[in-house]
Scaffold this motif. Structure first.
Motif, mmCIF file in Angstrom:
data_model
loop_
_atom_site.group_PDB
_atom_site.id
_atom_site.type_symbol
_atom_site.label_atom_id
_atom_site.label_comp_id
_atom_site.label_asym_id
_atom_site.label_seq_id
_atom_site.Cartn_x
_atom_site.Cartn_y
_atom_site.Cartn_z
ATOM 1 N N TYR A 1 23.374 100.042 -92.128
ATOM 2 C CA TYR A 1 22.826 100.056 -93.498
ATOM 3 C C TYR A 1 23.353 98.851 -94.268
ATOM 4 O O TYR A 1 24.308 98.940 -95.036
ATOM 5 N N GLN A 2 22.698 97.693 -94.023
ATOM 6 C CA GLN A 2 23.192 96.436 -94.576
ATOM 7 C C GLN A 2 23.196 96.433 -96.097
ATOM 8 O O GLN A 2 24.101 95.875 -96.728
ATOM 9 N N SER A 3 22.199 97.066 -96.711
ATOM 10 C CA SER A 3 22.156 97.080 -98.177
ATOM 11 C C SER A 3 23.357 97.825 -98.751
ATOM 12 O O SER A 3 23.907 97.442 -99.790
ATOM 13 N N LEU A 4 23.805 98.879 -98.050
ATOM 14 C CA LEU A 4 24.976 99.634 -98.496
ATOM 15 C C LEU A 4 26.243 98.802 -98.315
ATOM 16 O O LEU A 4 27.113 98.782 -99.188
ATOM 17 N N LEU A 5 26.352 98.113 -97.189
ATOM 18 C CA LEU A 5 27.535 97.287 -96.940
ATOM 19 C C LEU A 5 27.630 96.152 -97.950
ATOM 20 O O LEU A 5 28.716 95.845 -98.461
ATOM 21 N N THR A 6 26.493 95.531 -98.255
ATOM 22 C CA THR A 6 26.485 94.440 -99.233
ATOM 23 C C THR A 6 26.867 94.958 -100.614
ATOM 24 O O THR A 6 27.692 94.353 -101.317
ATOM 25 N N TYR B 1 20.693 100.925 -102.787
ATOM 26 C CA TYR B 1 20.992 100.847 -101.363
ATOM 27 C C TYR B 1 20.205 101.918 -100.625
ATOM 28 O O TYR B 1 19.678 102.865 -101.232
ATOM 29 N N THR B 2 20.126 101.778 -99.320
ATOM 30 C CA THR B 2 19.496 102.772 -98.460
ATOM 31 C C THR B 2 20.560 103.417 -97.596
ATOM 32 O O THR B 2 21.400 102.732 -97.007
ATOM 33 N N PHE B 3 20.531 104.732 -97.538
ATOM 34 C CA PHE B 3 21.467 105.458 -96.679
ATOM 35 C C PHE B 3 20.877 106.818 -96.376
ATOM 36 O O PHE B 3 19.763 107.148 -96.786
ATOM 37 N N LEU B 4 21.655 107.627 -95.660
ATOM 38 C CA LEU B 4 21.220 108.968 -95.314
ATOM 39 C C LEU B 4 21.119 109.848 -96.553
ATOM 40 O O LEU B 4 21.897 109.702 -97.501
ATOM 41 N N ALA B 5 20.180 110.771 -96.525
ATOM 42 C CA ALA B 5 20.041 111.745 -97.599
ATOM 43 C C ALA B 5 21.210 112.729 -97.537
ATOM 44 O O ALA B 5 21.988 112.729 -96.577
ATOM 45 N N PRO B 6 21.385 113.571 -98.571
ATOM 46 C CA PRO B 6 22.470 114.567 -98.542
ATOM 47 C C PRO B 6 22.486 115.361 -97.241
ATOM 48 O O PRO B 6 21.442 115.655 -96.660
ATOM 49 N N ASN B 7 23.686 115.698 -96.787
ATOM 50 C CA ASN B 7 23.924 116.385 -95.517
ATOM 51 C C ASN B 7 23.586 115.502 -94.311
ATOM 52 O O ASN B 7 23.410 115.994 -93.197
ATOM 53 N N LEU B 8 23.506 114.187 -94.584
ATOM 54 C CA LEU B 8 23.296 113.183 -93.530
ATOM 55 C C LEU B 8 21.998 113.430 -92.760
ATOM 56 O O LEU B 8 21.924 113.214 -91.555
ATOM 57 N N LYS B 9 20.947 113.846 -93.475
ATOM 58 C CA LYS B 9 19.658 114.123 -92.848
ATOM 59 C C LYS B 9 18.586 113.223 -93.459
ATOM 60 O O LYS B 9 18.305 113.308 -94.652
ATOM 61 N N GLY B 10 17.964 112.372 -92.613
ATOM 62 C CA GLY B 10 16.935 111.474 -93.098
ATOM 63 C C GLY B 10 17.516 110.319 -93.897
ATOM 64 O O GLY B 10 18.712 110.281 -94.175
#
Length: 222
Positions: free
Chosen positions: A165-170, A185-194
């Motif tokens: 997730y490059q946008s999150l790292l940046t 940023y883009t990352f996983l939804a709550p509970n790490l799903k999607g």
């Protein structure tokens, strides 16, 4: 009372076990968010601990922990970075040096804090909307609190979970470098799903030079 206020007003004789134990018991009794209070001697050994259920850790040498190394080398008030406590969970530590009546260093008083126990009661009073997520990060990238508890203790910059997730790292680098701000940023939804696009705003709280970035993330779309 804060630890600083209590220690400045206490008549505790730090050469006497009984008096130290009374002080430690009062600290945990009056501060329910504290997991345990310990007297650490000048060699970095946890000599006395309260409450009683943690007494089995008395005698543990924790002189290899960074905050204890700092305290031995340069006695001062410290709010530690997060670490894996011997008690078995991710913790932070507030440490104050203590002296005898002749101003000789006797050791330190340590208050062990579990960030989850500290923060969750606050969130109940704050009433954060259900579609918002609060997380807290050290400036080195260590996550000390997240509603997804499996993320607590991970490091944003080094843990494999975040590497795609490059946008999150940046954005993480920007968060670490700036005491306040906002970004996406883009990352996983709550509970790490999607996956989900998130907007985040952040600010900083600090104690004894240690900074926590407090972040509130939410979907930019309704």
């Amino acid at each position: 009372k804060s630890l600083e206020e209590l220690l400045s007003s206490t008549k505790t004789d730090f050469t006497k076990e009984e008096e130290i134990r009374v002080l430690l018991q009062s600290l945990v009794r009056d501060n329910p968010k504290i997991v345990d209070a310990a007297f650490i001697n000048t060699k970095g050994v946890m000599q006395f601990i309260a409450p009683s259920e943690y007494r089995n850790y008395e005698g543990n040498d924790i002189s290899d922990q960074p905050q204890v190394i700092e305290q031995i080398k340069n006695p001062r008030k410290i709010f530690s970075a997060a670490f894996k406590a011997v008690e078995g969970f991710l913790a932070t530590d507030i440490v104050h040096p203590v002296y005898d009546t002749k101003n000789r260093l006797m050791g330190s008083i340590s208050l062990l804090i579990n960030p989850i126990l500290l923060i969750r009661p606050i969130l109940v009073d704050v009433n954060i909307p259900q579609d918002h997520e609060l997380w807290i990060m050290q400036t080195d990238g260590t996550i000390v609190y997240d509603q997804d508890t499996e993320e607590i203790g991970r490091n944003l910059f080094t843990d494999p979970l975040y590497q795609d997730y490059q946008s999150l790292l940046t954005l993480g680098k920007k968060i670490a470098s700036n005491p306040s701000g906002e970004g996406d940023y883009t990352f996983l939804a709550p509970n790490l799903k999607g996956k989900a696009i998130k907007t985040v705003v952040w600010d900083t709280v600090s104690l004894h030079g240690r900074q926590w970035r407090v972040l509130l993330a939410f979907s930019p779309y309704k």
